[in-house]
Design a protein around this motif. Sequence first.
Motif, PDB file in Angstrom:
ATOM      1  N   HIS A  66       6.277  74.266 -72.204  1.00 34.71           N
ATOM      2  CA  HIS A  66       5.833  75.074 -71.070  1.00 34.71           C
ATOM      3  C   HIS A  66       4.889  74.287 -70.167  1.00 34.71           C
ATOM      4  O   HIS A  66       4.983  74.368 -68.937  1.00 34.71           O
ATOM      5  CB  HIS A  66       5.180  76.358 -71.556  1.00 34.71           C
ATOM      6  N   GLN A  72       5.554  73.472 -66.308  1.00 28.71           N
ATOM      7  CA  GLN A  72       4.599  73.864 -65.277  1.00 28.71           C
ATOM      8  C   GLN A  72       4.130  72.664 -64.471  1.00 28.71           C
ATOM      9  O   GLN A  72       4.021  72.735 -63.257  1.00 28.71           O
ATOM     10  CB  GLN A  72       3.383  74.571 -65.883  1.00 28.71           C
ATOM     11  N   TYR A  97       0.819  83.911 -63.907  1.00 31.63           N
ATOM     12  CA  TYR A  97       2.108  84.063 -64.587  1.00 31.63           C
ATOM     13  C   TYR A  97       1.800  84.263 -66.059  1.00 31.63           C
ATOM     14  O   TYR A  97       1.128  83.433 -66.685  1.00 31.63           O
ATOM     15  CB  TYR A  97       2.991  82.828 -64.391  1.00 31.63           C
ATOM     16  N   ASP A  98       2.276  85.384 -66.616  1.00 30.08           N
ATOM     17  CA  ASP A  98       2.044  85.695 -68.019  1.00 30.08           C
ATOM     18  C   ASP A  98       3.205  85.211 -68.873  1.00 30.08           C
ATOM     19  O   ASP A  98       4.354  85.605 -68.652  1.00 30.08           O
ATOM     20  CB  ASP A  98       1.871  87.202 -68.224  1.00 30.08           C
ATOM     21  N   GLU A  99       2.889  84.358 -69.851  1.00 26.94           N
ATOM     22  CA  GLU A  99       3.886  83.917 -70.818  1.00 26.94           C
ATOM     23  C   GLU A  99       3.819  84.837 -72.017  1.00 26.94           C
ATOM     24  O   GLU A  99       2.754  85.052 -72.581  1.00 26.94           O
ATOM     25  CB  GLU A  99       3.590  82.490 -71.283  1.00 26.94           C
ATOM     26  N   GLU A 151       6.737  84.443 -78.582  1.00 26.71           N
ATOM     27  CA  GLU A 151       8.141  84.264 -78.955  1.00 26.71           C
ATOM     28  C   GLU A 151       8.835  85.580 -79.276  1.00 26.71           C
ATOM     29  O   GLU A 151      10.030  85.721 -79.081  1.00 26.71           O
ATOM     30  CB  GLU A 151       8.254  83.282 -80.111  1.00 26.71           C
ATOM     31  N   TYR A 180       0.834  85.628 -74.341  1.00 26.91           N
ATOM     32  CA  TYR A 180       0.307  84.519 -75.123  1.00 26.91           C
ATOM     33  C   TYR A 180      -0.613  83.637 -74.270  1.00 26.91           C
ATOM     34  O   TYR A 180      -1.705  83.301 -74.671  1.00 26.91           O
ATOM     35  CB  TYR A 180       1.486  83.715 -75.680  1.00 26.91           C
ATOM     36  N   ARG A 219      -1.860  83.116 -70.026  1.00 26.93           N
ATOM     37  CA  ARG A 219      -1.829  83.518 -68.620  1.00 26.93           C
ATOM     38  C   ARG A 219      -2.126  82.258 -67.806  1.00 26.93           C
ATOM     39  O   ARG A 219      -3.226  81.732 -67.843  1.00 26.93           O
ATOM     40  CB  ARG A 219      -2.851  84.608 -68.338  1.00 26.93           C
ATOM     41  N   ARG A 220      -1.116  81.783 -67.116  1.00 28.74           N
ATOM     42  CA  ARG A 220      -1.270  80.574 -66.299  1.00 28.74           C
ATOM     43  C   ARG A 220      -1.734  80.983 -64.910  1.00 28.74           C
ATOM     44  O   ARG A 220      -1.122  81.823 -64.267  1.00 28.74           O
ATOM     45  CB  ARG A 220       0.043  79.801 -66.250  1.00 28.74           C
ATOM     46  N   SER A 232      -5.310  77.732 -67.635  1.00 29.78           N
ATOM     47  CA  SER A 232      -4.548  78.662 -68.468  1.00 29.78           C
ATOM     48  C   SER A 232      -5.534  79.432 -69.324  1.00 29.78           C
ATOM     49  O   SER A 232      -6.464  78.841 -69.891  1.00 29.78           O
ATOM     50  CB  SER A 232      -3.561  77.908 -69.370  1.00 29.78           C
TER      51      SER A 232
END
Length: 134
Positions: free
Chosen positions: A30, A34, A59-61, A64, A70, A72-73, A85
């Motif tokens: 990731h 990014q 952007y929220d990841e 899994e 998990y 937040r970028r 992040s």
Amino acid sequence: MAKTGRCLCGKVSYVFEGDPIATAVCHCSHCQRQGGSAFSVNLIAMSSQMQISGDLAAYDEMGEKGDQVYVRRRFCSSCGSPILSEIMLSEGVIAVKAGTLDDTSDVKPTVEAWCVDRQPWVNLPGMAASLERE
């Protein structure tokens, strides 16, 4: 001593106070996507150490399993430069993108993370620790 930084277009700037917890290289896929690079260099710190001026988009990841956020970028809403992040599973912990610092001369990573995703041609000397993904 305070450090300053900004995005590419200059609409987001920040002041980072104190010393980071660690300076880490993240090899996760990731961070590669990014940043458009083989890895990301991050100052691991507490969110209270940073004062940000300007508008950050997010952007929220999802994890899994897709059941919780998990990471937040946060990035400039104008030029897209990644700024930090937020590590959602560790309250208040952030990873500040070292490339956004105004002066990177004293950035010396000592930890590697998510080495399972490391590009096979990357070999970084001097790392004190390597953290693997769970």
